[in-house]
Design a protein around this motif. Structure first.
Motif, PDB file in Angstrom:
ATOM      1  N   SER A 207       0.844  -1.195   0.000  1.00 20.45           N
ATOM      2  CA  SER A 207       0.000   0.000   0.000  1.00 20.45           C
ATOM      3  C   SER A 207       0.878   1.243   0.000  1.00 20.45           C
ATOM      4  CB  SER A 207      -0.913   0.003   1.232  1.00 20.45           C
ATOM      5  OG  SER A 207      -1.737  -1.147   1.232  1.00 20.45           O
ATOM      6  N   MET A 209       0.789   5.540   0.067  1.00 23.57           N
ATOM      7  CA  MET A 209       0.128   6.829   0.198  1.00 23.57           C
ATOM      8  C   MET A 209       0.916   7.817  -0.654  1.00 23.57           C
ATOM      9  SD  MET A 209      -2.400   8.491   1.529  1.00 23.57           S
ATOM     10  CE  MET A 209      -2.944   7.542   2.959  1.00 23.57           C
ATOM     11  N   SER A 241      -7.648   4.500  -4.581  1.00 29.25           N
ATOM     12  CA  SER A 241      -8.787   4.778  -3.704  1.00 29.25           C
ATOM     13  C   SER A 241      -9.679   5.884  -4.262  1.00 29.25           C
ATOM     14  CB  SER A 241      -8.297   5.160  -2.305  1.00 29.25           C
ATOM     15  OG  SER A 241      -7.471   6.309  -2.354  1.00 29.25           O
ATOM     16  N   ASP A 245      -9.669   6.664   2.764  1.00 28.04           N
ATOM     17  CA  ASP A 245      -8.348   7.281   2.646  1.00 28.04           C
ATOM     18  C   ASP A 245      -8.038   7.526   1.180  1.00 28.04           C
ATOM     19  OD1 ASP A 245      -7.919   7.244   5.368  1.00 28.04           O
ATOM     20  OD2 ASP A 245      -6.893   5.307   5.348  1.00 28.04           O
ATOM     21  N   GLN A 248      -4.327   6.938  -2.283  1.00 32.51           N
ATOM     22  CA  GLN A 248      -3.725   5.669  -1.887  1.00 32.51           C
ATOM     23  C   GLN A 248      -3.842   4.653  -3.022  1.00 32.51           C
ATOM     24  OE1 GLN A 248      -5.143   4.127   1.867  1.00 32.51           O
ATOM     25  NE2 GLN A 248      -3.139   3.298   2.329  1.00 32.51           N
ATOM     26  N   HIS A 250      -2.962   0.404  -3.994  1.00 36.66           N
ATOM     27  CA  HIS A 250      -2.682  -0.922  -3.452  1.00 36.66           C
ATOM     28  C   HIS A 250      -2.295  -1.869  -4.591  1.00 36.66           C
ATOM     29  CE1 HIS A 250      -4.541   0.274   0.371  1.00 36.66           C
ATOM     30  NE2 HIS A 250      -5.523   0.786  -0.348  1.00 36.66           N
TER      31      HIS A 250
END
Length: 302
Positions: A207, A209, A241, A245, A248, A250
């Motif tokens: 992940s 950010m 995302s 959040d 982000q 993944h």
């Protein structure tokens, strides 16, 4: 003379003071050059750009530095979800923090609840996978759901609230949790979610950010990077995302074991394009994490 303006810029825009000072010097230098050019006799202007006054030219420079050129803004006028996403599915990442000592009971409950959802309650919903974290945030379960668009997501939520068997099992599950978290995501166009498979071994969820405004640059670099990695492993899924959040990303990978993971990741460096992908994307990251996960018995990916 530069520092008061730079200090105010740093305070209002949350950029480092050193960067604000450098920015102000750039604007000051550009404005000086424009002043010098305006004082030099020239032939009558032949374009709208040439007709701009000195304040207009300086303002254009500032906007370009802060917000990018007009050409770039026109190229990115569409929402990132339309530019980057496949547009076929909506995915949900559900993370459950389980009370210590309750993981086995928790897995038994969700092993009854989640197949119920897929079989009987929500025809537009699929369970991509369910895992227990083995390295990383321990006593944590991770579930990835797939919906046929936002209508299927909304319909599923309504069904859950009205089904008594769901409510019974859901309350039992909640009694075993310390906390839970949900995030709505979209797939990247170049990296579709892997269909159900029984591969064994372990899964890694990485992940990232990202810094605000860097998602498009991330996608452009990883579009190349994932092709390099495909020569050594099969990518299982990648999402960015939309709700929860934000900023982000993944990535989901599968390996037979940790030793193979090590060898695969090392071999990727021999691929043309992979070192450049890492070099170009590391500066875009604010924070990153990795968790090694083991699939639950009912997981579609296991």
């Amino acid at each position: 003379m530069l520092r008061p303006f730079a200090t105010k810029l740093a305070a209002t825009s949350r950029v480092p003071l050193r960067q604000a000072i450098a920015f102000q010097r750039q604007v000051h230098s550009s404005a000086t050059r424009l002043q010098s050019n305006d004082e030099t006799p020239v032939s009558p202007p032949a374009s709208e750009e040439a007709k701009k006054t000195l304040p207009q030219k300086a303002s254009h420079i500032v906007r370009s530095i802060l917000h990018g050129s007009e050409q770039v803004r026109q190229e990115t006028k569409y929402t990132l979800s339309k530019v980057l996403a496949r547009g076929k599915y909506v995915h949900e990442l559900a993370t459950h923090s389980v009370k210590p000592g309750c993981m086995e009971e928790y897995k038994a409950v969700v092993g009854e609840l989640y197949p119920l959802i897929v079989r009987n309650l929500s025809p537009g919903v699929k369970l991509v996978g369910s895992w227990e974290t083995d390295i990383g945030e321990l006593d944590t379960a991770v579930h990835i759901w797939e919906y046929k668009g936002y209508p299927a997501l909304s319909a599923a939520y309504l069904t859950y609230r009205s089904d008594p068997e769901y409510q019974r099992l859901h309350r039992k599950m909640l009694s075993l949790l310390r906390s839970r978290k949900s995030q709505i995501m979209l797939e990247f166009q170049f990296w579709p979610t892997h269909p159900p498979a029984s591969k064994g071994g372990l899964y890694e969820l990485r992940s990232y950010m990202l810094k605000s405004g860097t998602l498009l640059e991330w996608e452009q670099n990883w579009r190349i990077g994932v092709e390099c990695r495909k020569h050594h492993e099969v990518p299982m899924g990648a999402w960015f995302s939309q709700l929860g959040d934000l900023n982000q990303v993944h990535h989901l990978w599968q390996y037979p074991d940790l030793q193979v993971r090590k060898e695969v990741r090392e071999s990727a460096w021999s691929e043309n394009g992979w070192p450049e992908t890492v070099l170009n994307t590391v500066p875009l990251i604010q924070k990153m994490s990795s968790r090694i996960m083991l699939p639950m018995s009912f997981s579609s990916l296991k």
